[in-house]
Motif scaffolding. Structure first.
Motif, PDB file in Angstrom:
ATOM      1  N   ALA A 183       0.820  -1.206   0.000  1.00 41.04           N
ATOM      2  CA  ALA A 183       0.000   0.000   0.000  1.00 41.04           C
ATOM      3  C   ALA A 183       0.854   1.257   0.000  1.00 41.04           C
ATOM      4  O   ALA A 183       0.504   2.265  -0.615  1.00 41.04           O
ATOM      5  N   ALA A 184       1.999   1.202   0.691  1.00 43.91           N
ATOM      6  CA  ALA A 184       2.875   2.379   0.765  1.00 43.91           C
ATOM      7  C   ALA A 184       3.371   2.785  -0.614  1.00 43.91           C
ATOM      8  O   ALA A 184       3.523   3.979  -0.899  1.00 43.91           O
ATOM      9  N   THR A 185       3.608   1.817  -1.501  1.00 46.75           N
ATOM     10  CA  THR A 185       4.116   2.147  -2.832  1.00 46.75           C
ATOM     11  C   THR A 185       3.083   2.884  -3.671  1.00 46.75           C
ATOM     12  O   THR A 185       3.434   3.512  -4.674  1.00 46.75           O
ATOM     13  N   THR A 186       1.814   2.818  -3.293  1.00 47.33           N
ATOM     14  CA  THR A 186       0.755   3.492  -4.049  1.00 47.33           C
ATOM     15  C   THR A 186       0.397   4.846  -3.444  1.00 47.33           C
ATOM     16  O   THR A 186      -0.516   5.503  -3.936  1.00 47.33           O
ATOM     17  N   ALA A 187       1.102   5.250  -2.392  1.00 44.21           N
ATOM     18  CA  ALA A 187       0.722   6.463  -1.662  1.00 44.21           C
ATOM     19  C   ALA A 187       1.891   7.435  -1.568  1.00 44.21           C
ATOM     20  O   ALA A 187       2.591   7.467  -0.548  1.00 44.21           O
ATOM     21  N   PRO A 188       2.117   8.231  -2.611  1.00 47.27           N
ATOM     22  CA  PRO A 188       3.203   9.222  -2.542  1.00 47.27           C
ATOM     23  C   PRO A 188       2.962  10.286  -1.483  1.00 47.27           C
ATOM     24  O   PRO A 188       3.899  10.959  -1.063  1.00 47.27           O
ATOM     25  N   SER A 189       1.705  10.406  -1.034  1.00 46.05           N
ATOM     26  CA  SER A 189       1.394  11.419  -0.022  1.00 46.05           C
ATOM     27  C   SER A 189       1.981  11.080   1.343  1.00 46.05           C
ATOM     28  O   SER A 189       1.975  11.923   2.247  1.00 46.05           O
ATOM     29  N   ILE A 190       2.483   9.845   1.503  1.00 47.99           N
ATOM     30  CA  ILE A 190       3.106   9.486   2.784  1.00 47.99           C
ATOM     31  C   ILE A 190       4.254  10.429   3.093  1.00 47.99           C
ATOM     32  O   ILE A 190       4.502  10.782   4.242  1.00 47.99           O
ATOM     33  N   LEU A 205       9.404   7.684   6.269  1.00 42.60           N
ATOM     34  CA  LEU A 205       8.344   6.720   6.531  1.00 42.60           C
ATOM     35  C   LEU A 205       8.086   5.800   5.344  1.00 42.60           C
ATOM     36  O   LEU A 205       7.739   4.629   5.522  1.00 42.60           O
ATOM     37  N   GLN A 206       8.249   6.326   4.129  1.00 40.88           N
ATOM     38  CA  GLN A 206       8.054   5.483   2.952  1.00 40.88           C
ATOM     39  C   GLN A 206       9.004   4.277   2.992  1.00 40.88           C
ATOM     40  O   GLN A 206       8.594   3.133   2.785  1.00 40.88           O
ATOM     41  N   ARG A 207      10.252   4.533   3.273  1.00 40.16           N
ATOM     42  CA  ARG A 207      11.230   3.451   3.327  1.00 40.16           C
ATOM     43  C   ARG A 207      10.978   2.561   4.541  1.00 40.16           C
ATOM     44  O   ARG A 207      11.141   1.335   4.470  1.00 40.16           O
ATOM     45  N   THR A 208      10.582   3.152   5.651  1.00 44.17           N
ATOM     46  CA  THR A 208      10.284   2.376   6.854  1.00 44.17           C
ATOM     47  C   THR A 208       9.180   1.356   6.591  1.00 44.17           C
ATOM     48  O   THR A 208       9.277   0.191   6.992  1.00 44.17           O
ATOM     49  N   PHE A 212      15.909   0.237  -3.247  1.00 43.22           N
ATOM     50  CA  PHE A 212      16.096   1.240  -2.192  1.00 43.22           C
ATOM     51  C   PHE A 212      14.868   1.329  -1.287  1.00 43.22           C
ATOM     52  O   PHE A 212      14.966   1.787  -0.154  1.00 43.22           O
ATOM     53  N   HIS A 213      13.705   0.964  -1.822  1.00 45.90           N
ATOM     54  CA  HIS A 213      12.435   1.014  -1.071  1.00 45.90           C
ATOM     55  C   HIS A 213      12.164   2.426  -0.523  1.00 45.90           C
ATOM     56  O   HIS A 213      11.582   2.571   0.551  1.00 45.90           O
ATOM     57  N   ALA A 214      12.582   3.438  -1.252  1.00 51.23           N
ATOM     58  CA  ALA A 214      12.489   4.798  -0.731  1.00 51.23           C
ATOM     59  C   ALA A 214      11.411   5.642  -1.395  1.00 51.23           C
ATOM     60  O   ALA A 214      11.087   6.722  -0.892  1.00 51.23           O
ATOM     61  N   ASP A 215      10.845   5.160  -2.514  1.00 50.57           N
ATOM     62  CA  ASP A 215       9.910   5.982  -3.271  1.00 50.57           C
ATOM     63  C   ASP A 215       8.659   5.188  -3.630  1.00 50.57           C
ATOM     64  O   ASP A 215       8.679   3.948  -3.691  1.00 50.57           O
ATOM     65  N   SER A 216       7.602   5.925  -3.904  1.00 49.65           N
ATOM     66  CA  SER A 216       6.359   5.301  -4.351  1.00 49.65           C
ATOM     67  C   SER A 216       6.458   4.990  -5.842  1.00 49.65           C
ATOM     68  O   SER A 216       7.384   5.439  -6.536  1.00 49.65           O
TER      69      SER A 216
END
Length: 373
Positions: free
Chosen positions: A171-178, A184-187, A241-245
């Motif tokens: 879900a985090a990958t679909t939410a750039p607003s995080i 937090l995106q990477r977390t 990197f798991h850092a971006d949506s």
């Protein structure tokens, strides 16, 4: 009933509470470290440093980029899985919370500030603010570890922790607003690896160390390197990197959940290959496993200084000899930073006692309650 009501004379039988208090007061033998995990942590931190050394050499080199992609596919997942494994006992007690503050929060505050000041000098950006909400460079791991460890009791409580963690990451990958407050995106995207570590037991690591696993790891690693080489012009390695949506990576939203599952599966296989070849016996570098935090936090200054001082500018550095030299220098530097003298030198900021800041009486009472029959 007050504690004075339970006092006994020396010639009388000791009560359970008195025995508990005597046991708490007596010095406890130091817990013996597992050589396998110290070896794994040291080798993983060497790969982290080598990956940072390769970063400026990727442009124009498909081979270096393939090696870089392969290493990034498993070195931080391995570190995070091991962190999760050793977080299994975190229960939110005063003693555990104290250790969380001294071992994670304080180093984060100190090194976030230090890296900001260093970046002002090295990147000629004197106006960069010190912000504890915007982890800089390496410090994201400490911010993430703080969040992951605080939520450990929850993951021990829910019925399907790993599927839930994967859903959150997808879900985090679909939410750039995080956004990137506390990264937090990477977390969230790395969360499944931490939860996976929480679910592991010693028997799972023994499986990875069997002879069959070691033999199988060789062809798997060779195939993975070949796949990474093939994927260089076809895939964005930033997924590791798991850092971006997904949107920030320029792809449709539905790519995000699919890539989360694909990358997770790929990373677990490579972590298994890595652990299969980690020595289980004591070696010359086993003692360095206890100093990986200092190596991790300090080597970033050298990596940034190398760019500032133009170490990558000579033409020969872009060739095979330069890549080998950068690899060896990175490995030697991070090894030196993991040594006991360096660990002792920075212990006041990486492992502070901070007795002045805590109510040790409350911590002691919590420990007595856990030890009471």
């Amino acid at each position: 009933m007050s504690d004075t009501m339970t006092a006994v004379r020396p010639d009388t039988e000791t009560t359970p509470r008195a025995r508990t208090e005597e046991q708490d007061a007596a010095p406890r033998p130091a817990r013996q470290r597992d050589a396998f995990f110290d070896n794994a942590k040291y080798l993983a931190i060497v790969l982290v440093a080598v990956g940072h050394a390769w970063e400026p050499l990727r442009q124009g080199s498909r081979t270096v980029t393939a090696l870089y992609t392969l290493v990034y596919a498993f070195h931080m997942p391995a570190f995070i899985i091991i962190s999760g494994y050793f977080s299994r006992t975190f229960d939110g007690s005063p003693a555990r919370l104290k250790r969380l503050v001294t071992g994670v929060v304080v180093p984060y505050v100190v090194f976030e500030t230090a890296y900001t000041l260093f970046t002002r000098w090295s990147s000629q950006d004197p106006d960069r603010p010190v912000s504890l909400l915007d982890p800089l460079y390496l410090t994201w791991f400490l911010a993430a570890l703080f969040v992951w460890r605080l939520t450990t009791p929850l993951w021990r409580l829910v019925r399907w922790p790993l599927p839930l963690a994967l859903v959150i990451a997808m879900a985090a990958t679909t939410a750039p607003s995080i956004g990137h407050d506390l990264d937090l995106q990477r977390t969230l995207q790395f969360l499944p690896y931490f939860v996976f570590g929480l679910l592991l037991g010693p028997e799972h690591f023994r499986l990875a160390r069997r002879r069959k696993a070691r033999l199988l790891a060789v062809p798997v690693a060779v195939c993975a390197l070949g796949l990474a080489y093939w994927a260089v012009p076809r895939m964005d390695y930033a997924w590791f990197f798991h850092a971006d949506s997904a949107r920030e990576l320029g792809v449709p939203l539905w790519y995000g959940p699919l890539m989360t599952l694909a990358v997770f599966g790929c990373s677990l296989v490579l972590v298994g290959c890595f652990l299969a070849w980690v020595p289980g016996r004591r070696t010359w570098f086993t003692v360095l496993g206890a100093g990986t935090l200092s190596g991790y936090l300090l080597h970033g200054f050298v990596a940034q200084a190398a760019k500032h001082w133009g170490w990558y500018e000579p033409a020969w550095v872009r060739g095979p000899a330069g890549v080998i030299a950068a690899t060896l220098v990175a490995a030697v530097v991070v090894t030196a930073l993991c040594t006991p003298p360096v660990r002792r030198a920075v212990r006041r900021v990486t492992e502070p006692r901070m007795a002045w800041a805590f109510n040790d009486t409350a911590t002691g009472r919590a420990g007595a309650r856990r030890a009471a029959p």
